[in-house]
Design a protein around this motif. Structure first.
Motif, short mmCIF file in Angstrom:
data_model
loop_
_atom_site.label_atom_id
_atom_site.label_comp_id
_atom_site.label_asym_id
_atom_site.label_seq_id
_atom_site.Cartn_x
_atom_site.Cartn_y
_atom_site.Cartn_z
N TYR A 10 0.93 0.74 0.43
CA TYR A 10 1.96 0.53 1.09
C TYR A 10 1.57 0.87 2.81
N ALA A 20 5.31 -2.41 4.07
CA ALA A 20 5.42 -3.38 2.41
C ALA A 20 3.87 -3.33 2.04
N ARG A 21 3.98 -3.71 0.83
CA ARG A 21 3.29 -3.87 -0.30
C ARG A 21 2.37 -4.73 -0.32
N GLY A 22 1.10 -4.13 -0.48
CA GLY A 22 0.33 -5.55 -0.63
C GLY A 22 -1.60 -4.78 -0.16
N TYR A 59 10.68 -2.82 1.86
CA TYR A 59 11.11 -3.89 1.94
C TYR A 59 10.16 -4.77 0.57
N GLU A 60 8.70 -5.08 0.79
CA GLU A 60 8.26 -5.16 -0.42
C GLU A 60 7.56 -4.56 -1.32
N THR A 61 7.66 -4.55 -2.58
CA THR A 61 7.08 -3.81 -3.61
C THR A 61 6.22 -4.23 -4.80
N GLU A 62 6.52 -5.32 -4.88
CA GLU A 62 5.78 -5.84 -6.29
C GLU A 62 3.90 -5.70 -5.06
N GLN A 64 0.24 -7.06 -4.72
CA GLN A 64 -0.61 -8.64 -4.64
C GLN A 64 -1.36 -8.46 -5.98
N SER A 71 0.05 -15.69 -1.28
CA SER A 71 1.28 -15.74 -1.09
C SER A 71 2.56 -16.02 0.30
N TYR A 72 1.18 -16.08 0.90
CA TYR A 72 2.24 -16.54 2.08
C TYR A 72 1.98 -18.08 3.03
#
Length: 81
Positions: A10, A20-22, A59-62, A64, A71-72
């Motif tokens: 995170y 965000a997470r990734g 806002y982002e928990t999955e 990558q 993904s972008y």
């Protein structure tokens, strides 16, 4: 490569005013000296430090998987501008 680079963490996304997470955090966040201030294992640690009043944090928990840019960006031909 430092111990943090390439892993899912995170991190504060200042453009979104949330965490965000990734693995797509800015490279400098994973550099020695900065990682302990910007990369977190738990979302609430990041949110509490940087965005304590945000109602949508993180806002982002999955996590990558694969390359971080998959993904972008759309799959465009090399000739695309």
């Amino acid at each position: 490569m430092g111990p943090y680079q390439g892993s899912n963490y995170y991190f504060p996304d200042f453009d979104m005013n949330s965490c965000a997470r990734g693995r797509d955090y800015p490279a400098w966040m994973g550099d020695y000296g900065y990682e302990k201030h910007y990369l977190f294992v738990e979302g609430h640690e990041c949110c509490n430090r940087y965005f304590p009043t945000s109602s949508n944090c993180p806002y982002e928990t999955e996590a990558q998987h694969g390359y971080y840019w998959e993904s972008y960006y759309e799959r465009l031909p090399n000739s695309a501008p």
